[in-house]
Design a protein around this motif. Structure first.
Motif, mmCIF file in Angstrom:
data_model
loop_
_atom_site.group_PDB
_atom_site.id
_atom_site.type_symbol
_atom_site.label_atom_id
_atom_site.label_comp_id
_atom_site.label_asym_id
_atom_site.label_seq_id
_atom_site.Cartn_x
_atom_site.Cartn_y
_atom_site.Cartn_z
ATOM 1 N N GLY A 96 0.536 -1.110 0.023
ATOM 2 C CA GLY A 96 0.068 -0.003 -0.039
ATOM 3 C C GLY A 96 0.910 1.369 -0.103
ATOM 4 N N GLN A 97 0.381 2.558 0.404
ATOM 5 C CA GLN A 97 0.718 3.619 0.151
ATOM 6 C C GLN A 97 1.230 4.232 1.814
ATOM 7 N N GLY A 98 1.032 3.601 2.698
ATOM 8 C CA GLY A 98 1.505 3.880 4.144
ATOM 9 C C GLY A 98 2.694 3.391 4.554
ATOM 10 N N ASN A 99 3.114 3.256 5.546
ATOM 11 C CA ASN A 99 4.541 3.186 6.026
ATOM 12 C C ASN A 99 5.071 1.916 6.468
ATOM 13 N N SER A 100 4.491 1.126 5.786
ATOM 14 C CA SER A 100 4.827 -0.428 5.670
ATOM 15 C C SER A 100 6.535 -0.500 5.309
ATOM 16 N N PRO A 101 7.215 -1.113 5.981
ATOM 17 C CA PRO A 101 8.676 -1.542 5.691
ATOM 18 C C PRO A 101 8.851 -1.813 4.169
ATOM 19 N N LEU A 102 10.026 -1.157 3.724
ATOM 20 C CA LEU A 102 10.479 -1.653 2.297
ATOM 21 C C LEU A 102 11.218 -2.878 2.489
ATOM 22 N N HIS A 103 11.041 -3.920 1.643
ATOM 23 C CA HIS A 103 11.903 -4.908 1.286
ATOM 24 C C HIS A 103 12.582 -4.599 -0.043
ATOM 25 N N PHE A 104 14.120 -4.688 0.004
ATOM 26 C CA PHE A 104 15.018 -4.445 -0.982
ATOM 27 C C PHE A 104 15.227 -5.930 -1.979
#
Lengths: 113, 111
Positions: A96-104
């Motif tokens: 989504g567009q919230g603050n969920s952590p990024l996984h690289f």
């Protein structure tokens, strides 16, 4: 459960050429962001895709463009390559567009000669 | 644009020692993150901080979100060789979800 996968892992191009990099997000993720990491620097935000649209963009010229497909995978295209475009290109996925952590992902190493 | 000042740039320590690194900004941010990047890999999230003054641990790692919301530190206790890598602080700015990263701290651990 596959994480973020990117292809190719390495690429060598000549100045003026065009390149396409690919990214498959982590299972369950629908948002893809692209970052450029020059040697010795932190990653710099290029743009973010959600619902097949570019939602946010960093300070990069129009030579950098992207696309997101219905299956949430994404492509980064760079036209008219310059020597300074040599870098590690990282894809990150999230929910989504919230603050969920990024996984690289592990990135694509692009060398422009 | 937004800029994070991360220090030190590099550290060379002996196995078993404790390590501390920090990150400051001239602007206020509501979310601070710490990532680690190993050679040939992408950054991996270590700790996320969402509340000013928050102290959060993840195993031997401890991070704090500064009360002014302009700084954060990361401590690693009893370092081991696999702690080697580049540690980045990052912030999420305002209504934009994009991350801004510091320039990183290169940690070398001597066995």
């Amino acid at each position: 459960d596959a994480g973020v996968t990117q292809s190719p892992t390495h690429l060598i191009k000549t100045r003026g050429q065009q390149v396409t990099l690919r990214c498959s997000p982590k299972s369950g993720h629908d948002t893809v962001s692209w970052y450029q990491q020059a040697l010795g620097q932190g990653p710099q935000f290029i743009f973010q895709y959600y619902e097949e649209e570019e939602r946010q963009r960093g300070n990069f010229p129009d030579r950098f463009s992207g696309h997101q497909f219905p299956n949430y995978s994404s492509e980064l295209n760079v036209n008219a390559l310059l020597l300074g475009d040599s870098a590690l290109y990282l894809c990150a996925s999230s929910i989504g567009q919230g603050n969920s952590p990024l996984h690289f992902g592990n990135g694509t190493r692009l060398t422009v000669t | 644009g937004q800029q994070l000042n991360q220090s030190p740039q590099s550290m060379f320590i002996q196995e078993g020692e404790d390590v501390s690194m920090n990150c400051t900004s001239s602007s206020i941010f509501n979310t601070w993150l710490w990532y680690k990047q190993d050679p040939g890999e992408g950054p991996v999230l270590l700790i996320a901080l969402y509340k000013a003054g928050e102290l959060t641990s993840n195993g031997r790692l401890t991070a704090q979100f500064g009360i002014t919301r302009k700084d954060s530190f990361l401590n690693i206790s009893a370092s081991i060789p696999s702690d080697v890598g580049i540690y980045f602080c990052a912030v999420i700015g305002g209504s934009n979800y994009k991350l801004t990263f510091g320039k990183g701290t290169l940690l070398t651990v001597n066995p």
